[in-house]
Write an enzyme that holds these catalytic residues in place. Structure first.
Site, PDB file in Angstrom:
ATOM      1  N   LYS A   1       0.839  -1.207   0.000  1.00 42.24           N
ATOM      2  CA  LYS A   1       0.000   0.000   0.000  1.00 42.24           C
ATOM      3  C   LYS A   1       0.871   1.253   0.000  1.00 42.24           C
ATOM      4  O   LYS A   1       0.588   2.216  -0.700  1.00 42.24           O
ATOM      5  CB  LYS A   1      -0.918   0.009   1.231  1.00 42.24           C
ATOM      6  CG  LYS A   1      -2.157  -0.833   1.082  1.00 42.24           C
ATOM      7  CD  LYS A   1      -3.274  -0.021   0.479  1.00 42.24           C
ATOM      8  CE  LYS A   1      -4.301  -0.811  -0.286  1.00 42.24           C
ATOM      9  NZ  LYS A   1      -5.213  -1.637   0.352  1.00 42.24           N
TER      10      LYS A   1
ATOM     11  N   LYS B   1      -7.428 -14.918 -13.080  1.00 40.33           N
ATOM     12  CA  LYS B   1      -8.364 -14.853 -11.966  1.00 40.33           C
ATOM     13  C   LYS B   1      -9.462 -13.838 -12.219  1.00 40.33           C
ATOM     14  O   LYS B   1      -9.207 -12.748 -12.727  1.00 40.33           O
ATOM     15  CB  LYS B   1      -7.554 -14.449 -10.719  1.00 40.33           C
ATOM     16  CG  LYS B   1      -8.333 -14.323  -9.450  1.00 40.33           C
ATOM     17  CD  LYS B   1      -7.413 -14.018  -8.268  1.00 40.33           C
ATOM     18  CE  LYS B   1      -8.230 -13.734  -7.027  1.00 40.33           C
ATOM     19  NZ  LYS B   1      -8.304 -12.342  -6.649  1.00 40.33           N
TER      20      LYS B   1
ATOM     21  N   LYS C   1     -12.383  -7.858  -9.424  1.00 39.84           N
ATOM     22  CA  LYS C   1     -12.984  -6.583  -9.820  1.00 39.84           C
ATOM     23  C   LYS C   1     -11.944  -5.578 -10.299  1.00 39.84           C
ATOM     24  O   LYS C   1     -12.257  -4.667 -11.039  1.00 39.84           O
ATOM     25  CB  LYS C   1     -13.850  -5.996  -8.718  1.00 39.84           C
ATOM     26  CG  LYS C   1     -13.130  -5.718  -7.423  1.00 39.84           C
ATOM     27  CD  LYS C   1     -14.087  -5.203  -6.374  1.00 39.84           C
ATOM     28  CE  LYS C   1     -13.551  -5.408  -4.991  1.00 39.84           C
ATOM     29  NZ  LYS C   1     -13.536  -6.796  -4.547  1.00 39.84           N
TER      30      LYS C   1
HETATM   31  P1  ADP Z   1     -11.285  -9.010  -5.845  1.00 39.31           P
HETATM   32  O1  ADP Z   1     -10.192  -9.919  -6.305  1.00 39.31           O
HETATM   33  O2  ADP Z   1     -12.359  -8.897  -6.837  1.00 39.31           O
HETATM   34  O3  ADP Z   1     -10.781  -7.681  -5.341  1.00 39.31           O
HETATM   35  P2  ADP Z   1     -11.543  -9.605  -3.078  1.00 39.31           P
HETATM   36  O4  ADP Z   1     -10.073  -9.519  -2.939  1.00 39.31           O
HETATM   37  O5  ADP Z   1     -12.381  -8.533  -2.478  1.00 39.31           O
HETATM   38  O6  ADP Z   1     -11.935  -9.757  -4.604  1.00 39.31           O
HETATM   39  O7  ADP Z   1     -11.994 -11.030  -2.531  1.00 39.31           O
HETATM   40  C1  ADP Z   1     -12.951 -11.287  -1.554  1.00 39.31           C
HETATM   41  C2  ADP Z   1     -13.040 -12.777  -1.357  1.00 39.31           C
HETATM   42  O8  ADP Z   1     -13.380 -13.454  -2.565  1.00 39.31           O
HETATM   43  C3  ADP Z   1     -11.716 -13.406  -0.909  1.00 39.31           C
HETATM   44  O9  ADP Z   1     -12.001 -14.385   0.067  1.00 39.31           O
HETATM   45  C4  ADP Z   1     -11.158 -14.058  -2.138  1.00 39.31           C
HETATM   46  O10 ADP Z   1     -10.383 -15.188  -1.839  1.00 39.31           O
HETATM   47  C5  ADP Z   1     -12.411 -14.432  -2.904  1.00 39.31           C
HETATM   48  N1  ADP Z   1     -12.147 -14.350  -4.353  1.00 39.31           N
HETATM   49  C6  ADP Z   1     -11.993 -13.222  -5.077  1.00 39.31           C
HETATM   50  N2  ADP Z   1     -11.766 -13.508  -6.393  1.00 39.31           N
HETATM   51  C7  ADP Z   1     -11.773 -14.862  -6.492  1.00 39.31           C
HETATM   52  C8  ADP Z   1     -11.599 -15.787  -7.577  1.00 39.31           C
HETATM   53  N3  ADP Z   1     -11.394 -15.374  -8.813  1.00 39.31           N
HETATM   54  N4  ADP Z   1     -11.659 -17.111  -7.300  1.00 39.31           N
HETATM   55  C9  ADP Z   1     -11.885 -17.539  -6.045  1.00 39.31           C
HETATM   56  N5  ADP Z   1     -12.058 -16.741  -4.984  1.00 39.31           N
HETATM   57  C10 ADP Z   1     -12.005 -15.404  -5.181  1.00 39.31           C
END
Ligand code: ADP
Ligand code: TRP
Length: 331
Positions: free
Chosen positions: A111, A194, A197
């Site tokens: 960060k 992956k 968002k």
């Molecule tokens: P992003 O990657 O969209 O920013 P977050 O980091 O907010 O998502 O993830 C929130 C939760 O969702 C976490 O527990 C993360 O492990 C799960 N998660 C996010 N993207 C995936 C994915 N592509 N496959 C499996 N789990 C995911």
């Protein structure tokens, strides 16, 4: 029964990755444990959101988690800032959290590199706030992804330090909740590894996406001219489509396209149409509930109040004991 706790950052809409990688497990988890789910809005302040954005994001997350099946009767669902006890415990933990160890945390270093103009104390002390979140309810299990393991380790450090300092076996030492099976990784639509968002536009399918948007996103997914030899190995971006299909389509449909692929007869257009329709069958009821809940502020307010009340009870008990232990005693 284990006390399980999970914090949810109020950032953006839920996508299929969040659902299959996290939320689906939460829904199962709440059947077997005493679960606390909270929306981490204190943590959000490290990025200085506007009041309107902060409020909107908290509402969105609450709505989407309820829409997917988190049950306020079975679990305690609350908003972090409704529990000032967390802020008090955070303050207390900070007195025994050292600059050196906080500065070494990977997420902090990242960060600080990404936003050099805003390296605030909240970022530095993120692990002590997260520790307060967890130990305020004496939670023993925390479902965390890889990126949060170090934070959980810090929680253990702070809990042990408190216990040692006051010579009491007071806080349980929390460990990662084990889902008992391999965690699924949901691939994105843009050929990248992956779904997320913050990946490229169109990579993620959100639970709130309408059918037209879903069809558009899926039809744009990367494919090629198809295999040229029987049983050829699939390139990653094709493998990704099959992985997505396995999550939402019938085994028959998956097997059919698999066979077509191996016979070099696959029509990716047809496969993507099938995938889009199957995603829609899956997401449409959730999207409808999202719309209903968004338009029902009375219900949301009731859920938040009920959650805050239940969470309060447990937090107040812990903070009362902590105050006594550290010497904040009544005269
Ligand atoms: P992003 O990657 O969209 O920013 P977050 O980091 O907010 O998502 O993830 C929130 C939760 O969702 C976490 O527990 C993360 O492990 C799960 N998660 C996010 N993207 C995936 C994915 N592509 N496959 C499996 N789990 C995911
Ligand atoms: N740090 C977590 C994340 O980025 C969110 C979080 C805050 C959390 N407090 C927590 C998770 C306590 C589990 C327990 O996703």
């Amino acid at each position: 029964m284990e006390i399980v706790l999970s914090g949810i950052r109020p950032t953006g809409n839920l996508h299929l990755g969040n659902y299959f990688g996290a939320v689906k497990n939460f829904i199962k988890m709440q059947e077997e444990n005493k679960c606390f789910f909270f929306i981490a809005d204190y943590h959000s302040l490290t990025t200085h959101p506007t009041p309107a954005d902060l409020h909107g994001n908290v509402k969105q997350v609450l709505v989407e988690y309820l829409a997917t099946g988190l049950d306020p009767e079975k679990s305690t669902i609350y908003i972090q800032s409704d529990l000032p006890e967390i802020a008090e415990l955070y303050l207390i933990l900070n007195m025994n959290a050292y600059m050196g160890e906080l500065e070494r945390v990977t997420t902090f270093k990242e960060k600080a590199r990404k936003q050099p103009e805003n390296v605030n104390a909240g970022l530095l002390t993120y692990p002590s706030l997260m520790a307060a979140d967890i130990i305020i309810h004496k939670a023993s299990k925390v479902p965390v992804g890889k990126d949060q393991e170090q934070h959980l380790e810090m929680t253990r450090t702070f809990a042990r330090r408190f216990n040692r300092m006051y010579k009491e076996d007071f806080f349980p030492i929390p460990t990662a909740y084990n889902f008992g099976e391999e965690l699924v990784k949901v691939p994105g639509l843009d050929g990248s590894g992956k779904m997320g968002k913050s990946e490229g536009e169109g990579n993620a399918v959100f639970l709130a996406d309408d059918p037209t948007t879903i069809r558009k996103k899926v039809m744009r997914a990367l494919t090629d001219a198809g295999p040229t030899e029987p049983n050829q190995q699939k390139p990653d971006y094709i493998d990704n489509l099959f992985s997505l299909m396995k999550l939402v389509s019938s085994p028959d449909a998956v097997a059919f396209f698999h066979e077509q692929y191996n016979k070099c007869a696959i029509r990716y257009g047809d496969m993507k149409k099938q995938l889009a329709e199957d995603i829609i069958v899956f997401t449409e009821p959730v999207r409808q509930r999202i719309i209903e809940l968004s338009n029902n502020p009375e219900y949301l307010s009731k859920v938040a109040r009920m959650g805050a009340e239940k969470a309060h009870e447990s937090a107040r008990k812990t903070i009362g004991e902590v105050r006594e232990i550290i010497g904040f005693r009544a005269f």
